[in-house]
Design a protein around this motif. Structure first.
Motif, PDB file in Angstrom:
ATOM      1  N   SER A  51       0.803  -1.290  -0.078  1.00 55.69           N
ATOM      2  CA  SER A  51       0.033  -0.031   0.017  1.00 55.69           C
ATOM      3  C   SER A  51       0.903   1.332   0.150  1.00 55.69           C
ATOM      4  O   SER A  51       0.491   2.270  -0.626  1.00 55.69           O
ATOM      5  N   ALA A  55       0.679   4.236  -2.798  1.00 51.52           N
ATOM      6  CA  ALA A  55       0.447   5.672  -2.090  1.00 51.52           C
ATOM      7  C   ALA A  55       1.556   6.504  -2.723  1.00 51.52           C
ATOM      8  O   ALA A  55       1.405   7.605  -3.269  1.00 51.52           O
ATOM      9  N   GLU A  59       1.468   9.520  -5.881  1.00 54.73           N
ATOM     10  CA  GLU A  59       1.856  11.263  -5.270  1.00 54.73           C
ATOM     11  C   GLU A  59       2.424  11.546  -6.806  1.00 54.73           C
ATOM     12  O   GLU A  59       2.584  12.745  -7.204  1.00 54.73           O
ATOM     13  N   ASP A  63      -0.485   5.280 -11.232  1.00 50.37           N
ATOM     14  CA  ASP A  63      -1.433   4.645 -10.608  1.00 50.37           C
ATOM     15  C   ASP A  63      -1.086   3.248 -10.560  1.00 50.37           C
ATOM     16  O   ASP A  63      -1.083   2.720 -11.770  1.00 50.37           O
ATOM     17  N   SER A  65      -2.566   0.851  -8.458  1.00 47.50           N
ATOM     18  CA  SER A  65      -3.671   0.302  -7.568  1.00 47.50           C
ATOM     19  C   SER A  65      -4.115  -0.725  -8.107  1.00 47.50           C
ATOM     20  O   SER A  65      -4.554  -1.763  -7.434  1.00 47.50           O
ATOM     21  N   THR A 113       6.872   6.176   4.958  1.00 49.68           N
ATOM     22  CA  THR A 113       6.665   6.868   3.760  1.00 49.68           C
ATOM     23  C   THR A 113       7.801   7.424   3.204  1.00 49.68           C
ATOM     24  O   THR A 113       8.046   7.471   1.806  1.00 49.68           O
TER      25      THR A 113
END
Length: 143
Positions: A51, A55, A59, A63, A65, A113
């Motif tokens: 995940s 993310a 940013e 993509d 996902s 992150t």
């Protein structure tokens, strides 16, 4: 000029195919804009994409996902012109005549992150270099 008809194929391999190899494949697809065929796979695929990787790529406007980790198979390795390994060591199959690169990158799994962003950015720089080598006439989407 006959070589210009060949679209190079790159395979990115890491253990789980959930972070590094997915980010690398996404960067190459995004930046090369069709001038390179891209695959990614893992020697021990995870159930889902990390995940944090999803993310930080979002940013950056990429993509991932909808991607799913995939198992490494011999046919994909044989199709690839370049196999880029990222921490799978001896578990990656090696075939004569294939070009192999090993990118030493920190595994983003379980990292904060900022660390995952740093890995994302390191991968982008390496991918941009690969594009300059494999598709020198193709400018990346970022410049």
């Amino acid at each position: 000029m006959a070589d210009s008809l060949h679209v190079p194929c790159v395979l990115f391999v890491c253990v789980h195919n959930a972070g590094r190899s997915q980010m690398a494949a996404a960067w190459l697809s995004h930046l090369a804009r069709g001038s390179v065929r891209v695959y990614s796979a893992g020697t021990d695929p995870a159930d889902e994409i990390d995940s944090a990787a999803v993310a930080v790529m979002a940013e950056a406007g990429v993509d991932i996902s909808a991607e799913l980790p995939k198992a490494l198979d011999v046919a994909t390795v044989l199709e690839a012109d370049v196999c880029v390994t990222m921490g799978c060591g001896d578990t990656c199959p090696v075939f004569p005549g294939k070009r192999y690169l090993d990118w030493t990158l920190q595994d983003p799994a379980g990292q904060d992150t900022e660390t995952v962003r740093r890995v994302r950015d390191e991968i982008k720089v390496l991918v941009e270099g690969l594009i300059r080598e494999l598709a020198p006439d193709r400018r990346s989407a970022t410049g």
